[in-house]
Design a protein around this motif. Structure first.
Motif, PDB file in Angstrom:
ATOM      1  N   VAL A  38       0.895  -1.115   0.024  1.00 32.04           N
ATOM      2  CA  VAL A  38      -0.062   0.000   0.117  1.00 32.04           C
ATOM      3  C   VAL A  38       1.015   1.061  -0.200  1.00 32.04           C
ATOM      4  O   VAL A  38       1.577   1.640   0.804  1.00 32.04           O
ATOM      5  CB  VAL A  38      -1.025   0.126   1.320  1.00 32.04           C
ATOM      6  CG1 VAL A  38      -2.008   1.197   0.889  1.00 32.04           C
ATOM      7  CG2 VAL A  38      -1.760  -1.398   1.442  1.00 32.04           C
ATOM      8  N   GLY A  39       0.749   2.052  -1.087  1.00 33.15           N
ATOM      9  CA  GLY A  39       1.288   3.276  -1.114  1.00 33.15           C
ATOM     10  C   GLY A  39       0.566   4.496  -0.691  1.00 33.15           C
ATOM     11  O   GLY A  39      -0.574   4.414  -1.049  1.00 33.15           O
ATOM     12  N   TRP A  40       0.932   5.688  -0.133  1.00 26.40           N
ATOM     13  CA  TRP A  40       0.108   6.560   0.415  1.00 26.40           C
ATOM     14  C   TRP A  40       0.532   8.059  -0.146  1.00 26.40           C
ATOM     15  O   TRP A  40       1.979   8.229   0.118  1.00 26.40           O
ATOM     16  CB  TRP A  40      -0.005   6.521   1.886  1.00 26.40           C
ATOM     17  CG  TRP A  40      -1.038   7.555   2.508  1.00 26.40           C
ATOM     18  CD1 TRP A  40      -0.707   9.014   2.281  1.00 26.40           C
ATOM     19  CD2 TRP A  40      -2.036   7.529   3.108  1.00 26.40           C
ATOM     20  NE1 TRP A  40      -1.659   9.708   2.916  1.00 26.40           N
ATOM     21  CE2 TRP A  40      -2.639   8.951   3.520  1.00 26.40           C
ATOM     22  CE3 TRP A  40      -2.677   6.254   3.634  1.00 26.40           C
ATOM     23  CZ2 TRP A  40      -3.656   9.119   4.198  1.00 26.40           C
ATOM     24  CZ3 TRP A  40      -3.734   6.736   4.445  1.00 26.40           C
ATOM     25  CH2 TRP A  40      -4.519   7.732   4.850  1.00 26.40           C
ATOM     26  N   VAL A  41      -0.028   8.787  -0.826  1.00 26.33           N
ATOM     27  CA  VAL A  41       0.276   9.993  -1.271  1.00 26.33           C
ATOM     28  C   VAL A  41      -0.618  11.147  -0.522  1.00 26.33           C
ATOM     29  O   VAL A  41      -2.007  10.978  -0.836  1.00 26.33           O
ATOM     30  CB  VAL A  41       0.308  10.311  -2.631  1.00 26.33           C
ATOM     31  CG1 VAL A  41       0.980  11.689  -3.112  1.00 26.33           C
ATOM     32  CG2 VAL A  41       1.093   9.129  -3.177  1.00 26.33           C
ATOM     33  N   ARG A  52       5.001  16.511 -11.117  1.00 29.11           N
ATOM     34  CA  ARG A  52       5.245  16.571  -9.555  1.00 29.11           C
ATOM     35  C   ARG A  52       4.053  15.506  -8.970  1.00 29.11           C
ATOM     36  O   ARG A  52       4.714  14.577  -8.195  1.00 29.11           O
ATOM     37  CB  ARG A  52       4.753  17.740  -9.193  1.00 29.11           C
ATOM     38  CG  ARG A  52       4.936  18.044  -7.525  1.00 29.11           C
ATOM     39  CD  ARG A  52       4.898  19.471  -7.074  1.00 29.11           C
ATOM     40  NE  ARG A  52       5.148  19.519  -5.749  1.00 29.11           N
ATOM     41  CZ  ARG A  52       5.840  20.549  -5.019  1.00 29.11           C
ATOM     42  NH1 ARG A  52       6.495  21.457  -5.549  1.00 29.11           N
ATOM     43  NH2 ARG A  52       5.554  20.443  -3.616  1.00 29.11           N
ATOM     44  N   PHE A  53       3.217  15.325  -9.362  1.00 29.97           N
ATOM     45  CA  PHE A  53       2.332  14.470  -8.872  1.00 29.97           C
ATOM     46  C   PHE A  53       2.415  13.248  -9.395  1.00 29.97           C
ATOM     47  O   PHE A  53       2.353  12.109  -8.328  1.00 29.97           O
ATOM     48  CB  PHE A  53       0.719  14.868  -9.806  1.00 29.97           C
ATOM     49  CG  PHE A  53      -0.355  13.750  -9.333  1.00 29.97           C
ATOM     50  CD1 PHE A  53      -1.148  13.999  -8.515  1.00 29.97           C
ATOM     51  CD2 PHE A  53      -0.569  12.571 -10.163  1.00 29.97           C
ATOM     52  CE1 PHE A  53      -2.309  12.894  -7.942  1.00 29.97           C
ATOM     53  CE2 PHE A  53      -1.727  11.835  -9.952  1.00 29.97           C
ATOM     54  CZ  PHE A  53      -2.503  12.151  -8.819  1.00 29.97           C
ATOM     55  N   ALA A  54       2.829  12.703 -10.488  1.00 29.80           N
ATOM     56  CA  ALA A  54       3.194  11.417 -10.942  1.00 29.80           C
ATOM     57  C   ALA A  54       4.724  11.256 -10.094  1.00 29.80           C
ATOM     58  O   ALA A  54       4.675   9.854  -9.680  1.00 29.80           O
ATOM     59  CB  ALA A  54       3.676  11.357 -12.208  1.00 29.80           C
ATOM     60  N   ILE A  58       4.883   7.605  -7.731  1.00 34.18           N
ATOM     61  CA  ILE A  58       6.250   6.699  -7.960  1.00 34.18           C
ATOM     62  C   ILE A  58       6.906   6.355  -6.893  1.00 34.18           C
ATOM     63  O   ILE A  58       7.114   5.297  -6.367  1.00 34.18           O
ATOM     64  CB  ILE A  58       7.006   7.204  -9.231  1.00 34.18           C
ATOM     65  CG1 ILE A  58       6.301   7.040 -10.555  1.00 34.18           C
ATOM     66  CG2 ILE A  58       8.496   6.164  -9.205  1.00 34.18           C
ATOM     67  CD1 ILE A  58       6.904   7.994 -11.569  1.00 34.18           C
ATOM     68  N   MET A  59       6.981   7.527  -6.023  1.00 31.88           N
ATOM     69  CA  MET A  59       8.211   7.553  -4.819  1.00 31.88           C
ATOM     70  C   MET A  59       7.186   6.763  -3.759  1.00 31.88           C
ATOM     71  O   MET A  59       7.691   5.954  -2.971  1.00 31.88           O
ATOM     72  CB  MET A  59       8.403   8.576  -4.470  1.00 31.88           C
ATOM     73  CG  MET A  59       9.635   9.271  -5.132  1.00 31.88           C
ATOM     74  SD  MET A  59      10.388  10.787  -4.606  1.00 31.88           S
ATOM     75  CE  MET A  59       9.293  11.948  -5.303  1.00 31.88           C
ATOM     76  N   ALA A  75      12.000  10.157 -10.785  1.00 31.97           N
ATOM     77  CA  ALA A  75      10.973  10.784  -9.961  1.00 31.97           C
ATOM     78  C   ALA A  75      11.356  12.028  -8.948  1.00 31.97           C
ATOM     79  O   ALA A  75      10.944  13.092  -8.925  1.00 31.97           O
ATOM     80  CB  ALA A  75      10.186   9.867  -9.318  1.00 31.97           C
ATOM     81  N   GLU A  76      12.624  11.239  -8.697  1.00 31.97           N
ATOM     82  CA  GLU A  76      13.368  12.594  -7.799  1.00 31.97           C
ATOM     83  C   GLU A  76      13.906  13.931  -8.504  1.00 31.97           C
ATOM     84  O   GLU A  76      14.130  14.837  -7.977  1.00 31.97           O
ATOM     85  CB  GLU A  76      14.776  11.846  -7.135  1.00 31.97           C
ATOM     86  CG  GLU A  76      14.207  10.843  -6.104  1.00 31.97           C
ATOM     87  CD  GLU A  76      15.424   9.968  -5.749  1.00 31.97           C
ATOM     88  OE1 GLU A  76      16.653  10.348  -6.389  1.00 31.97           O
ATOM     89  OE2 GLU A  76      15.399   9.120  -4.868  1.00 31.97           O
ATOM     90  N   GLN A  77      13.992  13.670  -9.980  1.00 25.19           N
ATOM     91  CA  GLN A  77      14.297  14.859 -10.982  1.00 25.19           C
ATOM     92  C   GLN A  77      12.897  15.496 -11.551  1.00 25.19           C
ATOM     93  O   GLN A  77      12.856  16.088 -12.491  1.00 25.19           O
ATOM     94  CB  GLN A  77      15.045  14.263 -12.062  1.00 25.19           C
ATOM     95  CG  GLN A  77      16.307  13.661 -11.688  1.00 25.19           C
ATOM     96  CD  GLN A  77      17.420  14.467 -10.797  1.00 25.19           C
ATOM     97  OE1 GLN A  77      17.498  15.678 -10.976  1.00 25.19           O
ATOM     98  NE2 GLN A  77      17.717  13.883  -9.853  1.00 25.19           N
ATOM     99  N   CYS A  78      11.768  14.974 -10.878  1.00 27.60           N
ATOM    100  CA  CYS A  78      10.326  15.384 -11.222  1.00 27.60           C
ATOM    101  C   CYS A  78      10.179  14.995 -12.553  1.00 27.60           C
ATOM    102  O   CYS A  78       9.252  15.663 -13.141  1.00 27.60           O
ATOM    103  CB  CYS A  78      10.369  16.767 -11.085  1.00 27.60           C
ATOM    104  SG  CYS A  78       8.574  17.587 -10.690  1.00 27.60           S
ATOM    105  N   LEU A  79      10.710  13.769 -13.209  1.00 27.00           N
ATOM    106  CA  LEU A  79      10.370  13.293 -14.419  1.00 27.00           C
ATOM    107  C   LEU A  79      10.336  14.108 -15.493  1.00 27.00           C
ATOM    108  O   LEU A  79       9.754  14.026 -16.523  1.00 27.00           O
ATOM    109  CB  LEU A  79       8.675  12.701 -14.028  1.00 27.00           C
ATOM    110  CG  LEU A  79       8.532  11.625 -12.945  1.00 27.00           C
ATOM    111  CD1 LEU A  79       6.904  11.633 -12.728  1.00 27.00           C
ATOM    112  CD2 LEU A  79       9.231  10.287 -13.335  1.00 27.00           C
TER     113      LEU A  79
END
Length: 863
Positions: A38-41, A52-54, A58-59, A75-79
Motif C-alpha cells: 500500500v502506497g500513500w500520497v 510532480r504529482f506522478a 512513483i516514490m 521521479a526525484e528529478q520530477c520526471l
C-alpha cells in the motif's frame, strides 16, 4: 472501504470534516497488517503539476515495496526527462511484475486536481493491470467520468451518507459518561457531521450536558467550536496554534523555529486541545498539519491580530527551510513573507535557470511557481529562467514574446552584468530552438557574443559553444561544428555539467553521421546514451535522442535494423519533450525511407501527422520544409495519384523563389525534397527541374562534406540517368556512390529503387574484371545479395515480411479473441503500441480485419 479497494478505482467523497482521512488511515493500517502493498500520497495545491504529482505516486509505490527501478531516480528529478505516456507505461510495467495486489491511496485529491492530473490518472486506470487499485479521497467527484466507471463496474464510491454518524455511533463515540439526551442533541444539531461532534466534545470539556450547542450552518459550527478551543487553551497552546497556522505542514524543529517555544514536543504529543486540531502525516508521527477547516480559521485569527506577525513568521519559516536545504519551501515562504528580493536571491543562489544544466529542471519548475508577472518585471533573471523553461517545454512562441519584453527593459533601464550575460546566452539558445541560425553571418554573430563574455565564465562559454555547434551544423560548416563541440565538452566538464557534455556528444554523433563516419558516430552516440542512462534514466529525453540517431544510423546500413513502430514511439517522445531540428530530421527521414521500402502506408501517415503537429507547435521552418518531402513520400507509398500531384505542386510553389545561397543554408531539406522528387519521377510523375536540383544538391553536399547525402544523391542521379538510357553515366555515378559507401557498409540507399537494382547488375557485369573497381563491385554484389536475403521488392511491389517477435505475441492474443485493452494489459504496452503492431500485422498479411489476420496467419502456419 474494503469493498471499494477491490475495484480499479475506489473513491471516498465527502465535504470537509467527514473523516475521510481517518477512514483511510484505519483501512491503511489494517491492510498493512495483512501484508498488502500500500502506497500513500497526501496531496496539496502545489501538486497540481502533473509531473510532480506522478513523481510522488512513483516514490510512494517505491516506499511501499514496488520495484520502480530507474523510475524512482527519474521521479526525484520530477520526471522532466520523460513524456507522460512513457511515465504511465513504466508504472504499469513495474506493477504488473508484482504477483500480488498493489494499492495506491491518493488522499485530498481535490487539492491537486487539474485537467492534466485527471488525464494522467484516467490513462493509468485505462491501461492498469488487474492487480493495481487506486483509492482516492476528495471533497467532490473528480472530473474523470466517475459515474460511467461506477456503472460499468470499474469504480466504487463511498459517499458522505456512509460517513454521517448515526445515533448509535454518536453514543459509541461520546461514551457512557454522556447521557442519551446529549447524543440526541449532537445528532440533531450536527446532523451526524463528524468534525462538529469531535469539536463539541473538546470545547465542552468538563460539561457532561453539552448545553452550548446551537443550530446553524456548518461553517459557523466549526468557527464557534474553534473559538471555544482557543478561548480555553493556555497562552502557550494558543501561541503555538496561531504561529504554526501559517504552515502547510510542520515538525518539531520547524514549529520551534516559527513559534519560539522550546517545549514543542510536549504541546504536540500531550496537549488535548492541539491534538484535536492536527492530523499526523507519517507513520513515525514526526510531521503534522492542521485540518483544512481549522487552519484557515486559525490563520484568520492571527491576521486579525497582526498582519505584520504573519509576514515575520513566514520569514522565520523561510530561514529554517533554507538551513534545512529545502530550497523550494524556503523560496515559497520568503515570497509569502513579502520579501520578494530574498526569494529571488534564494532562487539565484540555487542556480537560477542554470539548474537545468545540472539536471534540476524539476526544481526550477517548482521554484518559478512562486513568482508573478510583476516579479518578472523587477527581476529579469527570474523571467529568463521562465523563458528557458518554456523553451524546454517546446513553447517557443511564448518564450520569444517573453524575451522581447526583456529587450524592452534593457533599452529603458539597462541590465546588470549578470542579467545581460544570461540574456545573451539564452537568446542564443532560443535562436537555435527557433532555427534562426541559417545565414552567412550567423556564426560570426555567435563568436562575437562569446568574445564579450568573461573568460572565467566557463559555463557561459560552454553554452555558446553548444549553440555554435548546432549553428555551424545547420549551415553545413562541419569542421567548425566539430571544433566547437569538442571545446564545449571540455568546458562543460570544467563546469561540471554532465547534461551539457551529454548534449554535445549527441551533436558530435550527428555530425559524424552526416559525414558517413558511422563508426565514429556510433561511438559518440553510445557514450552519450550510456551517460544519459546512468545520470538521467533509461527513458530520459537524452536517451531518446541518442536512440533515434542510433536507429537511423543502423537503418542506413541495413533497412531491417530500424523498428518503425519503436522509432515512431521515440519520435513521439522527442516531439512531446525536448528536441531540435537535427534530431527530428534524423528520425523522420530514416523512418519514412524505411516505410517506403516496406510499403507501410498507414504508418507513414501517422508519421506525417506527427511531423505536421511538431512543425506547427515548434515553429521550426526547416521542419515544415522537411514535411513537404515526407508528405510526398507518404503519398508515393499510398500510390494516390491526386495526393502525389498535390505534393509535387506544393513543393514547386514553396521553393520557387530560393537562390543558390538559400539552398546552401537549407541544404538538408533541399536534399530531402530532391530525393522525394526523384522518387516521384521514377514512378512516372512529371517533376520540374529535377536534373538541375540534383546538380545543385551534389555540388552543395560535396562542398560541405555531407557524405551520407552525397551517396543518396549519387544513387538517385545514376538511377535517373540509367532510366533515360544514359547507361555509362549511370554506371559511373553508382560506382562513385559505392566507393563512398563501402568502407562503412552503407547499403540502404542502394535498395530503394527497382531500377537501381538493374543498374547495379549492369555495373557489376561491365566492371567484373576491372581490378581498379574491385572494392565497388564487391560492395554492389553485397547490396544485391542483401536485397534478395531481405526479399525486398522496391518501388511499390508488395511482399510479405516475417512478423517480429512482438507482432507474433500480439497475433497470438488476437487469435484468443482478446480486445486491444486486454492485449495491452497482458503484454505490458500502451493501447497506441497495440494499434501500431496491429497495423503492421495487417500490412504484412495483406488483410484489413482482425478475423482475416487470424485466418491468414493460420493458413501460413504462424499460429
Amino acid at each position: 472501504m474494503e469493498e471499494a479497494s477491490q475495484y480499479p478505482l475506489g473513491l471516498i467523497t465527502a465535504p470537509a470534516g467527514f473523516g475521510k482521512s481517518s477512514v483511510l488511515t484505519q483501512w491503511y493500517q489494517a491492510s498493512l497488517k495483512k501484508g498488502n502493498i500500500v502506497g500513500w500520497v497526501s496531496l496539496d495545491y502545489s501538486d497540481s503539476d502533473v509531473r510532480r504529482f506522478a513523481s510522488y505516486m512513483i516514490m510512494a509505490l517505491d516506499r511501499a515495496g514496488v520495484d520502480m527501478e530507474q523510475l524512482t531516480f527519474a521521479a526525484e528529478q520530477c520526471l522532466v526527462e520523460l513524456s507522460i505516456n512513457s511515465i504511465v507505461s513504466k508504472i504499469i510495467h513495474a506493477v504488473v511484475n508484482i504477483n500480488k495486489s498493489v494499492f495506491l491511496i491518493l488522499d485530498d485529491y481535490y487539492q491537486a486536481e487539474s485537467t492534466e492530473v485527471n488525464h494522467f490518472v484516467s490513462i493509468l486506470l485505462e491501461h492498469a493491470p488487474a492487480n493495481l487499485h487506486i483509492i482516492l479521497s476528495s471533497r467532490s467527484q473528480p472530473d474523470m467520468q466517475v459515474g460511467s466507471k461506477v456503472v460499468n463496474g470499474t469504480a466504487f464510491e463511498v459517499e458522505k451518507q456512509s460517513l454521517y454518524f448515526s445515533l448509535k455511533e454518536i453514543k459509541d463515540y461520546v461514551g457512557d459518561e454522556y447521557g442519551e439526551d446529549c447524543a440526541e442533541m449532537l445528532l440533531d444539531q450536527t446532523e451526524g457531521w463528524a468534525v462538529a461532534i469531535q469539536l463539541a466534545i473538546v470545547a465542552n470539556k468538563g460539561n457532561k450536558e453539552i448545553v452550548n450547542l446551537f443550530s446553524g450552518k456548518q461553517q459557523y459550527i466549526v468557527s464557534y467550536f474553534t473559538e471555544q478551543i482557543l478561548d480555553r487553551s493556555t497562552p502557550l497552546e494558543k501561541r503555538f496554534l496561531l504561529c504554526t497556522s501559517i504552515l502547510d505542514k510542520f515538525n518539531v524543529g520547524l514549529a520551534k523555529a516559527v513559534s519560539g517555544i522550546d517545549d514543542v514536543p510536549k504541546l504536540i504529543y500531550d496537549s488535548k486541545n492541539i491534538q484535536s486540531l492536527i492530523v499526523t502525516l507519517d507513520i513515525e508521527e514526526t510531521w503534522f498539519r492542521y485540518h483544512h477547516l481549522f487552519s484557515d480559521l486559525l490563520l484568520n485569527n492571527l491576521k486579525r491580530d497582526s498582519e505584520e506577525t504573519v509576514y515575520d513568521l513566514h520569514g522565520k519559516a523561510s530561514l529554517w527551510f533554507e538551513q534545512s536545504n529545502q530550497i523550494d519551501e524556503a523560496v515559497k515562504h520568503a515570497k509569502l513573507s513579502g520579501d520578494v528580493d530574498r526569494a529571488v536571491a534564494l532562487f539565484l543562489k540555487a542556480g537560477g535557470w542554470e539548474l537545468v544544466l545540472y539536471g534540476g529542471v524539476g526544481l526550477m519548475r517548482n521554484l518559478l511557481r512562486n513568482f508573478s508577472v510583476k516579479d518578472f518585471e523587477r527581476h529579469p533573471q527570474v523571467r529568463l529562467a521562465y523563458i528557458y523553461l518554456m523553451m524546454k517545454d517546446g513553447n517557443i512562441q511564448e518564450a520569444d514574446a517573453q524575451l522581447k519584453k526583456i529587450q524592452i527593459i534593457d533599452e529603458e533601464v539597462g541590465l546588470a552584468t549578470a542579467p545581460k550575460r544570461d540574456f545573451y546566452v539564452l537568446h542564443s539558445l532560443l535562436s537555435l530552438y527557433k532555427d534562426d541560425y541559417r545565414s552567412p553571418d550567423s556564426i560570426s554573430k555567435l563568436e562575437s557574443v562569446a568574445s564579450k563574455l568573461n573568460k572565467k565564465d566557463i559555463l557561459g562559454l560552454a553554452i555558446l559553444r553548444a549553440s555554435l555547434t548546432l549553428c555551424a551544423l545547420a549551415c553545413g560548416k562541419f569542421l567548425i561544428a566539430k571544433k566547437a563541440a569538442q571545446a564545449g565538452i571540455q568546458e562543460m566538464r570544467q563546469a561540471e555539467s554532465i547534461l551539457g557534455v551529454n548534449y554535445l556528444c549527441i551533436h558530435l554523433g550527428q555530425i559524424e553521421l552526416h559525414q558517413a563516419n558511422l563508426d565514429k558516430s556510433q561511438a559518440y552516440l553510445i557514450e552519450a546514451g550510456n551517460m544519459a542512462e546512468i545520470n538521467f534514466g533509461n527513458d530520459s529525453r537524452l536517451k531518446t535522442n541518442c536512440d533515434i540517431n542510433i536507429q537511423a544510423l543502423n537503418f542506413w546500413q541495413e533497412p531491417s535494423q530500424l523498428d518503425s513502430v519503436k522509432m515512431l514511439e521515440l519520435l513521439s517522445n522527442a516531439c512531446d519533450t525536448d528536441g531540435w531540428f537535427e534530431i527530428y530530421a534524423s528520425g523522420f527521414t530514416s523512418i519514412i525511407e524505411n516505410l517506403r521500402i516496406y510499403e507501410k502506408k498507414e504508418l507513414a501517415w501517422d508519421v506525417i501527422h506527427l511531423i505536421t503537429l511538431t512543425a506547427r507547435s515548434r515553429q521550426i521552418k526547416r521542419l515544415a520544409e522537411l514535411e513537404l518531402s515526407l508528405r510526398l513520400t507518404a503519398a508515393l507509398i499510398s500510390h494516390d495519384t491526386n495526393l502525389i500531384t498535390l505534393a509535387i505542386e506544393e513543393i514547386s510553389e514553396d521553393w520557387v523563389c530560393l537562390n543558390k545561397e538559400d539552398y546552401r543554408y537549407n541544404w538538408l531539406p533541399f536534399c530531402e525534397i530532391t530525393l522525394s522528387l526523384g522518387s516521384a519521377y521514377l514512378e512516372g510523375y512529371k517533376t520540374e527541374s529535377l536534373e538541375s536540383r540534383l546538380n545543385i544538391g551534389l555540388e552543395i553536399v560535396r562542398s560541405i562534406g555531407a557524405t551520407l547525402y552525397l551517396i543518396r544523391l549519387l544513387v538517385l542521379k545514376g538511377t535517373v540517368g540509367y532510366s533515360k538510357s544514359a547507361v555509362e553515366a549511370g554506371v559511373e555515378h553508382i560506382l562513385e556512390a559505392a566507393q563512398f559507401a563501402a568502407s562503412e557498409s552503407i547499403k540502404t540507399p542502394f535498395l530503394k529503387f527497382s531500377t537501381t537494382m538493374d543498374l547495379m547488375l549492369v555495373a557489376i557485369e561491365l566492371n567484373a574484371g576491372n581490378s581498379d573497381r574491385l572494392l565497388e563491385v564487391n560492395f554492389l554484389r553485397s547490396c544485391v545479395a542483401l536485397n534478395k536475403s531481405l526479399q525486398l521488392t522496391p518501388m511499390g511491389e508488395f511482399h510479405t515480411m516475417a512478423l517480429s517477435k512482438r507482432e507474433m505475441d500480439v497475433l497470438k492474443d488476437l487469435a484468443m479473441g482478446k480486445a486491444n485493452k486486454e492485449i495491452a494489459r497482458n503484454l505490458g504496452m500502451t493501447g497506441n503500441t497495440v494499434k501500431f503492431h496491429l497495423k503492421n500485422i495487417f500490412t504484412k498479411l495483406v488483410v484489413d480485419k482482425r478475423i482475416n489476420a487470424v485466418n491468414r496467419a493460420r493458413e501460413l502456419n504462424l499460429i
